[in-house]
Design a protein around this motif. Sequence first.
Motif, PDB file in Angstrom:
ATOM      1  N   TRP A 194      -3.581  -0.836 -14.622  1.00 60.94           N
ATOM      2  CA  TRP A 194      -2.812  -0.799 -13.370  1.00 60.94           C
ATOM      3  C   TRP A 194      -3.556  -1.520 -12.253  1.00 60.94           C
ATOM      4  N   ALA A 235      -4.747   6.197  -0.968  1.00 61.14           N
ATOM      5  CA  ALA A 235      -5.725   7.207  -1.359  1.00 61.14           C
ATOM      6  C   ALA A 235      -6.928   6.562  -2.036  1.00 61.14           C
ATOM      7  N   LEU A 236      -6.667   5.588  -2.891  1.00 61.11           N
ATOM      8  CA  LEU A 236      -7.753   4.903  -3.593  1.00 61.11           C
ATOM      9  C   LEU A 236      -8.626   4.119  -2.624  1.00 61.11           C
ATOM     10  N   ARG A 245      -0.550   6.121  -3.423  1.00 58.31           N
ATOM     11  CA  ARG A 245      -1.599   6.010  -4.437  1.00 58.31           C
ATOM     12  C   ARG A 245      -2.658   4.983  -4.027  1.00 58.31           C
ATOM     13  N   GLU A 246      -2.205   3.822  -3.559  1.00 57.59           N
ATOM     14  CA  GLU A 246      -3.128   2.768  -3.155  1.00 57.59           C
ATOM     15  C   GLU A 246      -3.935   3.169  -1.927  1.00 57.59           C
ATOM     16  N   VAL A 266      -6.047   8.584  -8.429  1.00 61.23           N
ATOM     17  CA  VAL A 266      -4.650   8.137  -8.469  1.00 61.23           C
ATOM     18  C   VAL A 266      -3.860   8.823  -9.581  1.00 61.23           C
ATOM     19  N   GLY A 267      -4.480   9.767 -10.272  1.00 61.96           N
ATOM     20  CA  GLY A 267      -3.757  10.555 -11.271  1.00 61.96           C
ATOM     21  C   GLY A 267      -3.419   9.815 -12.546  1.00 61.96           C
ATOM     22  N   LEU A 268      -4.313   8.915 -12.998  1.00 63.98           N
ATOM     23  CA  LEU A 268      -4.092   8.167 -14.230  1.00 63.98           C
ATOM     24  C   LEU A 268      -5.272   8.368 -15.167  1.00 63.98           C
ATOM     25  N   GLN A 270       0.823  -1.200   0.000  1.00 67.28           N
ATOM     26  CA  GLN A 270       0.000   0.000   0.000  1.00 67.28           C
ATOM     27  C   GLN A 270       0.862   1.257   0.000  1.00 67.28           C
ATOM     28  N   PHE A 321      -5.510   3.350 -15.710  1.00 71.38           N
ATOM     29  CA  PHE A 321      -5.963   2.947 -14.376  1.00 71.38           C
ATOM     30  C   PHE A 321      -6.483   1.514 -14.381  1.00 71.38           C
ATOM     31  N   LYS A 380      -2.339  -4.761 -10.145  1.00 71.59           N
ATOM     32  CA  LYS A 380      -2.047  -4.549  -8.727  1.00 71.59           C
ATOM     33  C   LYS A 380      -2.892  -5.445  -7.827  1.00 71.59           C
TER      34      LYS A 380
END
Length: 282
Positions: free
Chosen positions: A200, A168-169, A165-166, A190-192, A162, A197, A204
């Motif tokens: 990813w 926050a998601l 980014r993870e 996550v800014g993608l 984690q 996304f 993930k």
Amino acid sequence: MRHDRGLNKPAIAARRTDQGGGHAFVASIPDEPVVEQRLLPRLGIGPGWAIYVGPVQQNRAHRHHLVQIAWSPIAAFELVAGPYRRRAAGHVVDAGAPHCLQSTEAVRLLFLDPAMPIAMHWRSISRGNACEISISMVQELEARLHQWDFASAGEPQDGPSQGLRELALMDWLKVELDQPLRALDAAQIVGLSEGRFLHWFKQKYGLPFRAYVRWLRLQEALRRLAGGSNLTQAAHAAGFSDSAHLSRTFATSFGIAPRGLHNVEITLSQSGGPRLDGIPGT
């Protein structure tokens, strides 16, 4: 043979247990008959997988969208899936295959989302329907059972690492779970881009975004039901449109209705799923 949904019924127990850490609890849904059982049935559920241990009552064939591995360490039991009719200590049933099992003893049911990498082998040996698994597989599954769920399932030791980014998601998903969740909105967190996304996320977490959200909703509904909410309240809190939507999703996932989970000891997990590598024959 009729192919109906929601016909697996976990046997019902009337006693409560307590496990430390706040991860395990007992679901008690009112207004249903309670049947005494010597052992409390257990259900462990995480993103993409679930494990049920206890007696099962089935009346008719049913189907669900998960891969199911069923076994018993003490007695062979019969499973029927179309032309497949076999009495054995273990069986694997492919996602969507109509089936029915009969057992006088407690069984273990391991459910895997077909999108998970660990489900691929089991789907291949089931050949689209069902097949028997070897005694050595049953013995290894039973040996690993206690490593997977229940007592330690609340710990994220098997889940993805984690980072910021993870985190926050996951925080966003928890807050917004009772609302419609779009991949586009998650991608912005996550800014993608949406396309990046989705790629990813699958890499993930081992599941497509939509499937992962469905598992989170099922977990939240179980948590609410265990806390005393009725089906409608649990459904709305978990982002289902109504109690019928929750019941349909539960039935198409596990072949049971949520009202069948009386006094079942439930453990919610963030684990990435059971480790099935190295089992003889896999």
